[in-house]
Design a protein around this motif. Structure first.
Motif, mmCIF file in Angstrom:
data_model
loop_
_atom_site.group_PDB
_atom_site.id
_atom_site.type_symbol
_atom_site.label_atom_id
_atom_site.label_comp_id
_atom_site.label_asym_id
_atom_site.label_seq_id
_atom_site.Cartn_x
_atom_site.Cartn_y
_atom_site.Cartn_z
ATOM 1 N N THR A 166 0.948 -1.303 0.132
ATOM 2 C CA THR A 166 0.049 -0.207 0.091
ATOM 3 C C THR A 166 0.961 1.170 0.037
ATOM 4 O OG1 THR A 166 -0.048 0.205 2.367
ATOM 5 C CG2 THR A 166 -1.876 -1.358 1.364
ATOM 6 N N PRO A 167 0.361 2.387 -0.322
ATOM 7 C CA PRO A 167 1.070 3.530 -0.447
ATOM 8 C C PRO A 167 1.817 3.708 1.133
ATOM 9 C CG PRO A 167 -0.866 3.962 -1.411
ATOM 10 C CD PRO A 167 -0.830 2.595 -0.865
ATOM 11 N N LYS A 168 1.152 3.558 2.216
ATOM 12 C CA LYS A 168 1.687 3.656 3.387
ATOM 13 C C LYS A 168 2.713 2.582 3.665
ATOM 14 C CE LYS A 168 0.158 3.655 8.458
ATOM 15 N NZ LYS A 168 -0.265 2.698 9.378
ATOM 16 N N GLY A 169 2.383 1.383 3.428
ATOM 17 C CA GLY A 169 3.490 0.291 3.397
ATOM 18 C C GLY A 169 4.749 0.691 2.778
ATOM 19 N N PHE A 170 4.770 1.308 1.675
ATOM 20 C CA PHE A 170 6.002 1.472 0.702
ATOM 21 C C PHE A 170 6.591 2.648 1.155
ATOM 22 C CE2 PHE A 170 7.828 3.646 -3.012
ATOM 23 C CZ PHE A 170 8.745 3.046 -3.063
ATOM 24 N N ASP A 171 5.913 3.513 1.784
ATOM 25 C CA ASP A 171 6.604 4.645 2.316
ATOM 26 C C ASP A 171 7.511 4.213 3.419
ATOM 27 O OD1 ASP A 171 6.636 7.544 2.542
ATOM 28 O OD2 ASP A 171 5.687 7.622 4.465
ATOM 29 N N VAL A 172 7.060 3.225 4.497
ATOM 30 C CA VAL A 172 8.176 2.811 5.354
ATOM 31 C C VAL A 172 9.282 2.099 4.535
ATOM 32 C CG1 VAL A 172 8.195 0.944 7.117
ATOM 33 C CG2 VAL A 172 6.032 2.215 6.982
ATOM 34 N N VAL A 173 9.100 1.526 3.694
ATOM 35 C CA VAL A 173 10.104 0.875 2.812
ATOM 36 C C VAL A 173 11.138 1.818 2.207
ATOM 37 C CG1 VAL A 173 10.587 -0.751 0.845
ATOM 38 C CG2 VAL A 173 8.838 -1.433 2.664
ATOM 39 N N ARG A 174 10.401 2.687 1.471
ATOM 40 C CA ARG A 174 11.289 3.726 0.766
ATOM 41 C C ARG A 174 12.033 4.533 1.771
ATOM 42 N NH1 ARG A 174 9.464 7.566 -3.772
ATOM 43 N NH2 ARG A 174 7.263 7.059 -3.410
ATOM 44 N N SER A 175 11.359 4.927 3.099
ATOM 45 C CA SER A 175 12.197 5.755 4.098
ATOM 46 C C SER A 175 13.486 5.092 4.396
ATOM 47 C CB SER A 175 11.314 6.147 5.150
ATOM 48 O OG SER A 175 10.195 6.732 4.638
ATOM 49 N N ALA A 176 13.250 3.818 4.857
ATOM 50 C CA ALA A 176 14.220 2.850 5.306
ATOM 51 C C ALA A 176 15.470 2.715 4.187
ATOM 52 C CB ALA A 176 13.702 1.476 5.941
ATOM 53 N N ARG A 177 14.917 2.329 3.067
ATOM 54 C CA ARG A 177 15.970 2.264 2.048
ATOM 55 C C ARG A 177 16.815 3.585 1.780
ATOM 56 N NH1 ARG A 177 16.522 3.874 -3.245
ATOM 57 N NH2 ARG A 177 17.500 2.100 -4.636
ATOM 58 N N GLU A 178 16.221 4.933 1.839
ATOM 59 C CA GLU A 178 16.750 6.054 1.557
ATOM 60 C C GLU A 178 17.755 6.387 2.789
ATOM 61 O OE1 GLU A 178 14.100 9.382 0.260
ATOM 62 O OE2 GLU A 178 15.359 10.457 1.466
ATOM 63 N N MET A 179 17.242 6.190 3.839
ATOM 64 C CA MET A 179 18.016 6.343 5.169
ATOM 65 C C MET A 179 19.291 5.285 5.292
ATOM 66 S SD MET A 179 16.734 5.897 9.012
ATOM 67 C CE MET A 179 17.880 4.798 9.877
ATOM 68 N N LEU A 180 19.315 4.000 4.788
ATOM 69 C CA LEU A 180 20.345 3.248 5.039
ATOM 70 C C LEU A 180 21.165 3.266 3.807
ATOM 71 C CD1 LEU A 180 18.639 0.247 6.750
ATOM 72 C CD2 LEU A 180 20.159 2.191 7.718
ATOM 73 N N CYS A 228 15.086 6.323 -5.343
ATOM 74 C CA CYS A 228 13.933 5.523 -5.884
ATOM 75 C C CYS A 228 13.023 6.658 -6.825
ATOM 76 C CB CYS A 228 13.194 5.349 -4.732
ATOM 77 S SG CYS A 228 11.517 4.449 -5.222
ATOM 78 N N PRO A 229 13.046 6.099 -8.069
ATOM 79 C CA PRO A 229 12.406 6.912 -9.005
ATOM 80 C C PRO A 229 10.703 6.868 -8.955
ATOM 81 C CG PRO A 229 13.065 4.966 -10.008
ATOM 82 C CD PRO A 229 13.264 4.662 -8.705
ATOM 83 N N MET A 230 9.973 6.313 -7.975
ATOM 84 C CA MET A 230 8.741 6.090 -7.778
ATOM 85 C C MET A 230 8.334 7.483 -7.356
ATOM 86 S SD MET A 230 6.889 3.239 -8.348
ATOM 87 C CE MET A 230 7.643 1.995 -8.974
ATOM 88 N N SER A 231 7.333 8.077 -8.289
ATOM 89 C CA SER A 231 7.021 9.408 -7.932
ATOM 90 C C SER A 231 6.141 9.443 -6.368
ATOM 91 C CB SER A 231 5.595 10.038 -8.696
ATOM 92 O OG SER A 231 4.605 9.261 -8.819
ATOM 93 N N VAL A 232 5.951 10.608 -5.815
ATOM 94 C CA VAL A 232 5.366 10.533 -4.275
ATOM 95 C C VAL A 232 3.957 9.960 -4.254
ATOM 96 C CG1 VAL A 232 6.717 12.330 -3.181
ATOM 97 C CG2 VAL A 232 4.733 12.890 -4.645
ATOM 98 N N ASP A 233 3.134 9.827 -5.300
ATOM 99 C CA ASP A 233 1.752 9.278 -5.157
ATOM 100 C C ASP A 233 1.949 7.714 -5.992
ATOM 101 O OD1 ASP A 233 2.278 10.130 -7.716
ATOM 102 O OD2 ASP A 233 0.559 11.355 -7.917
ATOM 103 N N ASP A 234 3.041 7.368 -6.219
ATOM 104 C CA ASP A 234 3.214 6.012 -6.512
ATOM 105 C C ASP A 234 3.820 5.156 -5.674
ATOM 106 O OD1 ASP A 234 2.635 3.896 -8.456
ATOM 107 O OD2 ASP A 234 3.818 4.643 -9.758
#
Ligand SMILES: C[S@@+](CC[C@H](N)C(=O)[O-])C[C@H]1O[C@@H](n2cnc3c(N)ncnc32)[C@H](O)[C@@H]1O
Length: 323
Positions: free
Chosen positions: A188-202, A219-225
């Motif tokens: 889901t957008p919320k689930g992916f947000d958790v993944v994307r943030s951890a990826r970016e941080m690490l 990550c090239p996904m747009s913010v609403d994708d």
């Protein structure tokens, strides 16, 4: 590929849910589905019927997803490197049980779970699968001290943490991970947000995004994708009964990332991030690669790659891993 639970695991789950009357199980399953879609909230400690419903309707899906993720892990990391796995927010130990289907029997498992009611069912399910994990009661907080393990996995757990604590917890998980940190969340957008943030941080701390990413760039996904994919799950009779569902399978959408300390063996240039569009004579593939998101069209005149494109699946690599 459709995932079915092993006979011993299915029997152990049936034994866990056997004492719960069918109407109670159905009501608990409905509440669980509501919570999963963000419509209702569940407490930090589940009731026995809630746990039975989790085992009947959510466990088969999160198990199938975790198994698909560990298979990805096997493809991108050198064999034999994982001798210990820490499963945080383990619940019934889903991610560890899925790992056991993929890794050597010598792998050692530790579970960390805040809900005391999960500990005994988790031990029983593990025993049914020939596992003897070190099952620990404890809440994951920014101050939690975690013993080092080769791999740390957080499966469908980080989204339950308060947002303000998540960054520090991800940091603690990464420090405990000798080889890799695996994060799995709902697709889901919320689930992916958790993944994307951890990826970016690490990545900023030197980690590599071994999968599903085929690059360590932004990550090239747009913010609403959101980057997610489906996993087909076989529904047992208990699963169908609890959900009052007719179909023998369902598709669980998930997002994930495998973050590693060493450079992975990616083996493919791009990831297919949407359902391939098959037309007569050509296939459109939406790809994520180091240069961003691109649609490529593979035509019959492209020869063998056309065959691969017709067989390609959402979530697969391009070219295929074995291609
Ligand atoms: C949706 S369940 C996922 C269970 C299992 N990992 C799976 O994939 O099926 C989330 C689990 O994380 C646990 N959890 C949530 N926050 C936690 C925390 N701060 N510390 C420890 N466990 C936590 C919950 O109690 C629950 O068992």
């Amino acid at each position: 590929m459709i995932t079915t639970l092993s006979e011993p695991l299915s029997r152990a789950i049936e034994a866990e849910i056997a004492g719960v009357p069918a109407p109670v199980l159905r009501a608990a399953a409905a509440a669980l589905s509501g919570a999963y879609r963000g419509k209702t909230a569940l407490g930090a400690a589940l009731s026995p019927p809630d746990r039975a419903a989790y085992l009947a309707v959510r466990f088969p899906s999160t198990f199938a997803v975790a198994k698909a993720v560990w298979r990805e892990f096997e493809r991108v990391m050198p064999p034999g490197g994982i001798r210990s796995i820490l499963d945080v927010g383990a619940g019934p130990g889903t991610a560890a049980l899925a790992a056991q289907d993929v890794f050597d029997s010598g792998t050692r498992y530790t579970y960390l779970e805040r809900d005391k009611g999960w500990l005994d069912p988790a031990k029983r399910l593990a025993a049914a699968c020939g596992l003897k994990p070190d099952v620990r009661l404890g809440a994951l907080t920014p101050n939690t001290k975690l013993d080092p393990h080769d791999a740390v996995v957080a499966s469908y757990a980080l989204n339950e943490l308060p947002q303000a604590e998540r960054t520090a917890v991800v940091d603690a998980l990464w420090r405990a991970a000798g080889t890799a940190l695996v994060i799995i969340e709902p697709g889901t957008p919320k689930g992916f947000d958790v993944v994307r943030s951890a990826r970016e941080m690490l990545l900023a701390q030197g980690a590599h995004a071994a999968a599903p990413c085929t690059h360590d760039g932004a990550c090239p996904m747009s913010v609403d994708d959101w980057c997610h994919r489906p996993q087909r799950v076989s529904r047992s009779a208990a699963h169908r009964g609890a959900k009052q569902a007719q179909l023998g399978f369902e598709d669980e959408k998930f997002s994930f990332v495998i973050l590693t300390r060493e450079s992975p063996h990616r083996g493919a240039a791009a990831r297919i991030v949407r359902k391939p569009i098959r037309n007569p004579g050509h296939v459109h593939l939406d790809l994520c690669a180091g240069d961003g998101l691109n649609r490529v069209t593979v035509a019959r005149s492209d020869g063998p790659s056309y065959r691969d494109a017709r067989d390609a699946a959402w979530g697969g690599t391009w070219p295929p891993y074995d291609g």
